[in-house]
Design an enzyme around this catalytic site. Structure first.
Site, PDB file in Angstrom:
ATOM      1  N   ASP A  43       0.834  -1.192   0.000  1.00  0.00           N
ATOM      2  CA  ASP A  43       0.000   0.000   0.000  1.00  0.00           C
ATOM      3  C   ASP A  43       0.877   1.254   0.000  1.00  0.00           C
ATOM      4  O   ASP A  43       1.870   1.326   0.729  1.00  0.00           O
ATOM      5  CB  ASP A  43      -0.895  -0.007   1.241  1.00  0.00           C
ATOM      6  CG  ASP A  43      -1.775   1.220   1.322  1.00  0.00           C
ATOM      7  OD1 ASP A  43      -2.593   1.420   0.397  1.00  0.00           O
ATOM      8  OD2 ASP A  43      -1.634   1.986   2.291  1.00  0.00           O
TER       9      ASP A  43
ATOM     10  N   GLU B 299       1.927  -0.263  -4.970  1.00  0.00           N
ATOM     11  CA  GLU B 299       0.944   0.754  -5.335  1.00  0.00           C
ATOM     12  C   GLU B 299       1.640   2.112  -5.326  1.00  0.00           C
ATOM     13  O   GLU B 299       1.622   2.831  -4.327  1.00  0.00           O
ATOM     14  CB  GLU B 299      -0.251   0.775  -4.375  1.00  0.00           C
ATOM     15  CG  GLU B 299      -1.338   1.740  -4.829  1.00  0.00           C
ATOM     16  CD  GLU B 299      -1.991   2.515  -3.687  1.00  0.00           C
ATOM     17  OE1 GLU B 299      -3.040   3.136  -3.939  1.00  0.00           O
ATOM     18  OE2 GLU B 299      -1.461   2.522  -2.559  1.00  0.00           O
TER      19      GLU B 299
END
Length: 476
Positions: free
Chosen positions: A223, A253
């Protein structure tokens, strides 16, 4: 994995509001995934992206990104509950076991940037010589010392964004600290972890090894990875990868909409096993939705078409951040039209690994068509790939030549932004002479036969809803 496909198994509003009423089975996601293991495998998926399975600051209401305790997977009474939003640790382990029976690989969503929901506050000196009272003490009272004895205080963080003295929210750097060497701004939210602190670094890497070797996952999605220390991401991949004989899979990400900058990010991490989401390609799908995309150049867009990096691209249309019911805080639009055209593009492409969004698949009624597209990918999307010379600003055709290892393979994929309601017809060289084709999607009923030069008059409907066709050889 051959022509792999990823399924993202969650969305932001899962088990809330109208979704809780219409899809009550999603209240226990781990159990639901276990029940659907065979169905998911038969649909052609190879990897499942799980949400963060650890305890968040919001307890059972936390989607998982408000990380409180990485080591609590729904095992301990903390933050008002034992279970997480998705279930208990026991249910998670059963789901992992059941999904592995069908050779599905599982990716854990690792939130390594920050911690939230501290148990106590403490007074600290800031870099500017002022004082703040901050929430930075994490005692993990429910877990104690199980799995890890590290308790967090301000020394484990570089800074935070809330001062209890002034009741003011602003980014604060602690005295004697420097922000980590991340690709983008190190501070994102909450209490920002200090990966120059060796204890924090080792604890996080040990947790990663535990997730792989004890819990049973097969890789990670990182993340907000562009906000995490670059060397930490590199070392986390290296150390977890060498801790197992399994072939692990890693996705970062890095929300970057420019291809050159996304390449710069991959170079900064400098690890060959790291893939990244192709945000630049998704920007083109937004243009396609609005009818503004010049289709002649679609075959050159995104990381998936950048030489030397094509295999590192994870192609997608939506995720839990880009598609929400409420106003999107990330300044992007959801792809509300021509979504099947976009799915056709990523699923038929030779390069990149495509991802399907749970909300599209199960909640928006797209499952039947997406299943058909995945079928086409698995059966026919082989061999060399090339663009058609017939491509124009409105209609794009992409050819796979097929190969000997997959008899009957090969395809002509056509997508259009036309809305004239007519049948768009293009002369396309399929690479297969004297071969009869039919539209696997069923959008066009009649067949097409190529001539001795492999040219055929291939067709696609000129409307937003059915403006996609996948022409495949008729079985001999």
């Amino acid at each position: 994995m051959e022509n792999p496909v990823i399924l993202q198994t969650f969305y932001w509003e899962m088990n809330t509001g109208k979704y809780a009423e219409e899809y009550p089975e999603e209240a226990n996601l781990w159990n639901l995934l276990a029940e659907r293991a065979e169905e998911i495998s038969e649909a052609g998926f190879d990897l499942l992206w799980f949400p963060p399975a650890n305890k968040g600051a919001g307890g059972v209401k936390d989607v998982g990104y408000g990380t409180y305790d990485l080591w609590d997977l729904g095992e301990f009474e903390q933050k008002g509950s034992q279970r997480t939003k998705y279930g208990t640790k026991e249910e998670l382990l059963k789901a992992v076991e059941e999904l592995h029976k069908y050779d599905l690989k599982l990716l854990y969503d690792a939130v390594l940037d920050h911690r939230m929901g501290a148990d106590e506050k403490e007074k600290v000196k800031l870099k500017d010589c002022s004082e703040a009272e901050v929430w930075t003490k994490f005692n993990f009272p429910g877990r104690g010392d199980k799995y890890s004895s590290l308790k967090f205080d301000w020394n484990c963080f570089d800074g935070t964004d809330w001062n209890e003295i002034t009741k003011e929210q602003k980014k604060m750097l602690f005295d004697s600290k420097e922000w980590d060497d991340s690709f983008d701004e190190d501070f994102l939210m909450g209490a920002n972890l200090d990966y120059q602190n060796q204890a924090v670094r080792e604890d996080t890497i040990n947790w990663g090894k535990w997730i792989i070797n004890e819990i049973g996952f097969d890789g990670f999605r990182f993340d907000a990875s562009k906000h995490v220390d670059n060397s930490m991401i590199h070392d986390f991949i290296t150390e977890t990868d060498k801790s197992t004989d399994k072939e692990l899979f890693y996705i970062g990400e890095a929300w970057i909409n420019d291809v050159d900058t996304l390449v710069d990010y991959l170079e900064a991490i400098d690890h060959p096993k790291l893939h990244v989401f192709d945000f630049p390609l998704r920007e083109r799908f937004i243009e396609l939705m609005h009818g503004n995309l010049d289709m002649r150049w679609l075959g050159a867009k995104g990381l998936v078409n950048r030489k030397g990096y094509k295999h590192r691209a994870i192609t997608f249309i939506e995720n839990h951040d880009t598609e929400r019911d409420t106003a999107n805080e990330y300044g992007t639009e959801a792809v509300a039209q021509r979504k099947f055209q976009a799915y056709c593009y990523i699923l038929m492409r030779k390069d990149g690994v495509p991802k399907v969004f749970w909300k599209d698949y199960h909640n928006f009624g797209l499952k039947e068509v997406i299943d058909k597209l995945i079928e086409a990918r698995k059966k026919f999307a082989y061999g060399e790939a090339f663009e058609s010379e017939s491509n124009d600003k409105d209609t794009y055709s992409y050819i796979r030549s097929g190969d000997q290892d997959h008899p009957g393979s090969g395809l002509v994929m056509m997508i259009t932004k036309h809305e004239n309601g007519e049948i768009i017809e293009k002369t396309v060289n399929s690479g297969k002479a004297n071969t009869e084709y039919y539209d696997y999607t069923g959008n066009i009923e009649e067949k097409v036969k190529t001539d001795s030069d492999a040219n055929g008059q291939f067709k696609v409907k000129g409307n937003a809803e059915k403006g996609f066709s996948i022409w495949v050889p008729v079985e001999s």
